[in-house]
Design an enzyme around this catalytic site. Structure first.
Site, PDB file in Angstrom:
ATOM      1  N   PRO A 142       0.794  -1.240   0.000  1.00 58.73           N
ATOM      2  CA  PRO A 142       0.000   0.000   0.000  1.00 58.73           C
ATOM      3  C   PRO A 142       0.823   1.285   0.000  1.00 58.73           C
ATOM      4  O   PRO A 142       0.781   2.063   0.951  1.00 58.73           O
ATOM      5  CB  PRO A 142      -0.820  -0.143   1.289  1.00 58.73           C
ATOM      6  CG  PRO A 142       0.048  -0.956   2.187  1.00 58.73           C
ATOM      7  CD  PRO A 142       0.825  -1.898   1.314  1.00 58.73           C
ATOM      8  N   CYS A 143       1.544   1.530  -1.083  1.00 58.09           N
ATOM      9  CA  CYS A 143       2.337   2.761  -1.137  1.00 58.09           C
ATOM     10  C   CYS A 143       1.421   3.994  -1.195  1.00 58.09           C
ATOM     11  O   CYS A 143       1.871   5.101  -0.932  1.00 58.09           O
ATOM     12  CB  CYS A 143       3.319   2.732  -2.299  1.00 58.09           C
ATOM     13  SG  CYS A 143       2.568   2.496  -3.891  1.00 58.09           S
TER      14      CYS A 143
END
Ligand SMILES: [Zn+2]
Length: 349
Positions: A316-317
């Protein structure tokens, strides 16, 4: 984002040839493979054969080519002859990779071309040519295994730009793979736009938005690292991620279980492991992340590792933002980043 309601509205605008919608959307026509602007004089397609896009680039990536009648790349005002010349040069050779010397051959100044294109279409000429080329390869991926088989049996080897475009991006023509490792690639339609997933039978290597900046280079790096070629098709990890992403986009899934392979330097892997620990619905800053991996001064390198993530959403950047609360960057575009953060916050309630 184009919703079902937009679709109806856009289709009506298309039927009415409503000039107010110029630049608002482009329509891809599945039966002909071309994309048009709303006021195209050609006979209007049925709604089930239309796909709508907000930018010309998205239509190109979905493997549509510009319509010769309405010239979607030359509106609203007449474009310069230079731009027209370049668009035609790409159409004559859509699989080509453009270099500076190619501009010289056309007696075109590369930086003028760049400027004029960017002003007109919001993308440089090189990006335009790349989108068109990627679109050709994507067409095969969208069609899946059946399309490749059909092409093989009908003389795929001799068919025009497809083979070249596909092998330049994906590594080899399907018939010439020989002993190399083979990965499969699938096209996934999602609420946030089309994505591509690449996996073997065990793990997922890449899942990205099709219009992500630098996708072609990412695919190339992946191929080289694994000494592999990529062909259209599906595997268990692809089916799994498709299912999980659908659930995620509906706000019903907060943790992904599809097996992943992290292909990066030890530092990048460390950053990605840490990213995976950021809880659903929360955000962290780049410097938080740098502290978490025990290198508080390395936040720039951390931001770079963040950007090199090839597993969009799953790693989940999008949960990493600037210290001042601003969104920061996102390879898939800031509109998507905002949408993802909001989705998670909403779904937590
Ligand atoms: Zn048209």
């Amino acid at each position: 984002m184009i919703t079902a309601e937009n679709k109806k509205e856009y289709y009506q605008a298309l039927i009415d040839k409503n000039t107010e919608y110029e630049g608002v959307f482009y329509v891809g026509v599945k039966t002909t493979g071309v994309f048009c602007r709303p006021t195209c004089p050609a006979r209007k397609p049925k709604i089930e054969n239309c796909e709508f896009y907000e930018t010309a680039q998205q239509a190109l990536l979905a493997s549509f080519r510009p319509c010769k009648r309405c010239r979607p790349l030359s509106h609203p005002n007449q474009v310069s002859e230079l731009v027209q010349l370049l668009v035609e040069a790409v159409e004559a050779n859509p699989e080509k990779r453009w270099k500076d010397r190619d501009f010289q051959e056309l007696s075109v100044n590369a930086s003028t071309a760049r400027r004029q294109f960017e002003k007109r279409f919001g993308m440089t000429f090189i990006e335009y040519a790349r989108a068109r080329r990627m679109g050709l390869a994507m067409k095969l991926i969208r069609g899946g295994e059946a399309v490749i088989e059909a092409q093989l049996s009908t003389g795929y080897e001799s068919s025009s730009g497809f083979r070249d475009a596909f092998s330049r991006i994906m590594g080899a023509a399907p018939a010439l793979l020989g002993e190399r490792k083979i990965l499969k690639a699938s096209w996934l339609d999602t609420k946030l736009g089309p994505m591509i997933a690449i996996a073997d039978n065990e793990t997922l290597y890449l899942v990205e938005f099709v219009d992500r900046r630098g996708l072609e280079r990412e695919v190339e790096r992946l191929r080289q690292k694994l000494k592999s070629a990529i062909i259209p098709g599906s595997t268990q990890p692809i089916r799994s991620i498709e299912h999980e992403l659908n659930q995620y986009f509906d706000g019903k899934l907060s943790e992904f279980k599809t097996p992943l392979c992290f292909l990066g330097s030890p530092f990048q892997k460390h950053v990605w492991e840490e990213l995976k620990k950021i809880p659903y619905g929360e955000t962290r800053s780049y410097s938080d992340l740098a502290k978490a991996i025990g290198k508080p001064s390395a936040f720039r390198a951390v931001a770079q590792a963040n950007g090199a993530n090839q597993l969009a959403i799953v790693i989940p950047c999008h949960r990493v933002i600037n210290t001042d609360g601003e969104l920061g960057g996102y390879g898939g575009g800031l509109i998507r980043k905002k949408w993802l953060i909001n989705l998670e916050k909403r779904s937590l309630k």
